[in-house]
Scaffold this active site. Structure first.
Site, mmCIF file in Angstrom:
data_model
loop_
_atom_site.group_PDB
_atom_site.id
_atom_site.type_symbol
_atom_site.label_atom_id
_atom_site.label_comp_id
_atom_site.label_asym_id
_atom_site.label_seq_id
_atom_site.Cartn_x
_atom_site.Cartn_y
_atom_site.Cartn_z
ATOM 1 N N SER A 265 -2.515 13.574 41.245
ATOM 2 C CA SER A 265 -2.224 12.143 41.408
ATOM 3 C C SER A 265 -2.048 11.811 42.880
ATOM 4 C CB SER A 265 -0.938 11.795 40.660
ATOM 5 O OG SER A 265 0.165 12.345 41.352
ATOM 6 N N LYS A 266 -2.011 10.517 43.147
ATOM 7 C CA LYS A 266 -1.802 10.062 44.520
ATOM 8 C C LYS A 266 -0.465 10.590 45.044
ATOM 9 C CE LYS A 266 -1.012 5.810 47.057
ATOM 10 N NZ LYS A 266 -0.576 6.550 48.247
ATOM 11 N N ARG A 267 0.513 10.654 44.146
ATOM 12 C CA ARG A 267 1.824 11.157 44.548
ATOM 13 C C ARG A 267 1.745 12.602 45.075
ATOM 14 N NH1 ARG A 267 4.587 10.684 39.779
ATOM 15 N NH2 ARG A 267 3.294 8.876 39.345
ATOM 16 N N ASP A 270 0.430 12.475 48.565
ATOM 17 C CA ASP A 270 1.461 12.001 49.506
ATOM 18 C C ASP A 270 2.475 13.111 49.785
ATOM 19 O OD1 ASP A 270 0.201 9.602 49.512
ATOM 20 O OD2 ASP A 270 1.602 8.602 48.143
#
Ligand code: GLU
Length: 508
Positions: A265-267, A270
């Site tokens: 995921s984008k998380r 990050d």
């Protein structure tokens, strides 16, 4: 069927930037089509207007163009099967819904969202899950339970409605997947999916099947998250009597997080410091910027190579593949069933391989853009030499800055640890004498400096350890960087001597 032309489609919904999992789907479709002399289509699935994000379609096209993933048909390139954007095909779907209604494969349901919520809560209270299906539709407000007059009256009064698929009972649905083999699902586990809404918009399922049929899609290659929808899709082909031309399915394994389990995921990006989008995305509503591979200093051919290997491998040791080589060697048979873990170090390794094989001029062109972002300009010849010196130490274009920023700004601070360990009372004198000696070296290139300085140190009985670290410290500000003689040559005589003088004055 045997000689059917290969026609595949990448069918993103423009709900935001394209995740690299989606890019991989686009890539595999492209490779498959090219390998088999087929047609690659871009279809925009924007029937869910509530999730529409402006700019997303343009983003998708730009990102895929950057990567060299091309389309033969699509709204942006034309084609005989258009329009290729579902919102522009709105008129097409109604007739197909009517056909399903007429053939008793679908029914009209009038239950409001609130009615269904109440039911859901009642079921939950009894520790059961509510589903609109063959076991419940007989008790709900729909064209199966209401009289024809009631249905007509509701429709005439503009009462909102949906059309649901009438999933039959007790059918074993078989999905033949080219990657997973045969998947068998009992129709009793499936609900009556909404196909169409009274606002005139089809849902994903209906539009997807109708379009795949009308666009004569031969193979549906898409992410594994769509596997649970495949039994419904197979039933829709049956309902429409299109089984003969039903495309073959291939559901691609998930892209997994680098650590632990679950979908990337984008998380995760990050948290672990890597992009999950091909190019930078600026959210049109919030202005929040999400990083992209392009802006992070990856090369498009490296990103293609990285993504190709996340879920596919050629079965040999060969890892570096150009797009043409991928087209040549790609096959659905060599796609793995299990999820592919994203590996950041491996991604950087791929980029490094491409980087070191680029000419210093090409790298200088790319690095010029990084420098422009920092509002720094330097003459091109210097950048070419700079890239040549640093390329072995860099994986991404931005690494050139991290590894060599001191070529563009003289140090203003000096590493205290190095001072403590390497700066002796005699160091300033040694450096001044060295600067004097450097001033007569001609030409001031790496080889000449190295030969001359080594001779000079030997003659004057000065050990390398007595001077090299201190020399590096005044030129760089720390103990980092490439070989000392390379640094001096690249800085040039004047700047090298100037930094020695400034350093001595500052460190005193
Ligand atoms: N619109 C779907 C998506 O966003 C396409 C799924 C499919 O390829 O059938 O992924």
């Amino acid at each position: 069927m045997q000689n059917r032309q290969v026609r595949v489609r990448f069918a993103p919904s423009p709900t935001g930037p394209l995740h690299i999992g989606g890019v991989r789907t686009a890539l595999y479709n492209y490779l498959f089509a090219k390998k088999l002399g087929g047609v690659n289509i871009l279809r925009i699935e924007d029937t869910d207007q509530t999730r529409f994000v402006s700019g997303a379609e343009a983003y998708i096209i730009d990102a895929l163009t950057w990567l060299g993933i091309k389309f033969d048909e699509g709204d942006h390139v034309g084609g005989d099967y258009g329009p290729y954007r579902q919102s522009d095909r709105k008129e097409i779907y109604k007739g197909f819904v009517d056909q399903l209604l007429k053939d008793d494969w679908a029914y009209i349901a009038f239950d409001s969202a609130d009615d269904l919520d109440v039911l859901r809560k009642q079921y939950e209270a009894e520790k059961k899950t509510f589903q609109y299906d063959s076991s419940t539709r007989g008790q709900l407000r729909n064209s199966l339970t209401l009289s024809n007059e009631e249905v007509t009256a509701l429709l005439n009064s503009d009462h909102p409605y949906v059309v649901r698929f009438k999933m039959p009972e007790n059918v074993e649905i078989r999905v033949n997947d080219l990657i997973r083999g045969e998947v068998v699902v009992s129709s009793n586990t499936l609900d009556d999916k909404v196909l169409y809404k009274s606002d005139g918009m089809p849902t994903y399922h209906l539009a997807n099947i109708v379009d795949d049929h009308l666009m004569e899609i031969s193979h549906v290659i898409r992410g594994e998250e769509w596997l649970p929808s495949a039994p419904l899709h197979v039933m829709l082909y049956k309902a429409f009597k299109w089984e003969d031309t039903m495309p073959q399915f291939a559901h691609l394994p998930l892209l997994l997080k680098p650590d632990g389990n679950g979908k990337l995921s984008k998380r995760d990006g990050d948290r672990l410091g890597f992009p999950v989008f091909p190019t930078e995305w600026i959210d049109p509503k919030t202005g929040i910027v999400s990083s992209g591979y392009r802006e992070a200093g990856y090369f498009p051919e490296a990103v293609v190579n990285i993504l190709a290997f996340l879920g596919w491998n050629p079965g040999t040791e060969k890892e570096q593949y150009t797009m043409d080589e991928l087209i040549h060697d790609f096959s659905l048979e060599r796609i793995s069933k299990s999820g592919a873990k994203f590996d950041l170090e491996k991604a950087k390794w791929f980029n490094h391989q491409y980087l070191i094989h680029k000419s210093d001029e090409e790298l200088a062109e790319a690095f010029k853009i990084v420098l422009e972002g920092l509002q720094i300009t330097r003459d091109f010849d210097f950048l070419v030499a700079f890239c040549g010196v640093l390329k072995d130490r860099c994986s991404l274009m931005h690494d050139f800055w991290k590894q060599g920023y001191f070529f563009f700004m003289a140090p203003t601070e000096y590493d205290q640890d190095v001072i403590k360990k390497k700066w002796k009372p005699e160091t300033p004198d040694l450096l001044i004498n060295l600067a004097d000696f450097l001033s007569i070296i001609e030409p001031f290139d790496e080889f000449t400096i190295e030969t001359a300085v080594k001779g000079y140190l030997e003659e004057n009985h000065i050990g390398m350890g007595q001077i090299m670290n201190a020399w590096r410290l005044v030129l760089v500000g720390s103990n980092a960087g490439p070989a000392m003689f390379q640094i001096a040559a690249l800085l040039g005589k004047e700047e090298t001597i100037r930094r020695i003088e400034v350093g001595i004055a500052a460190i005193k």
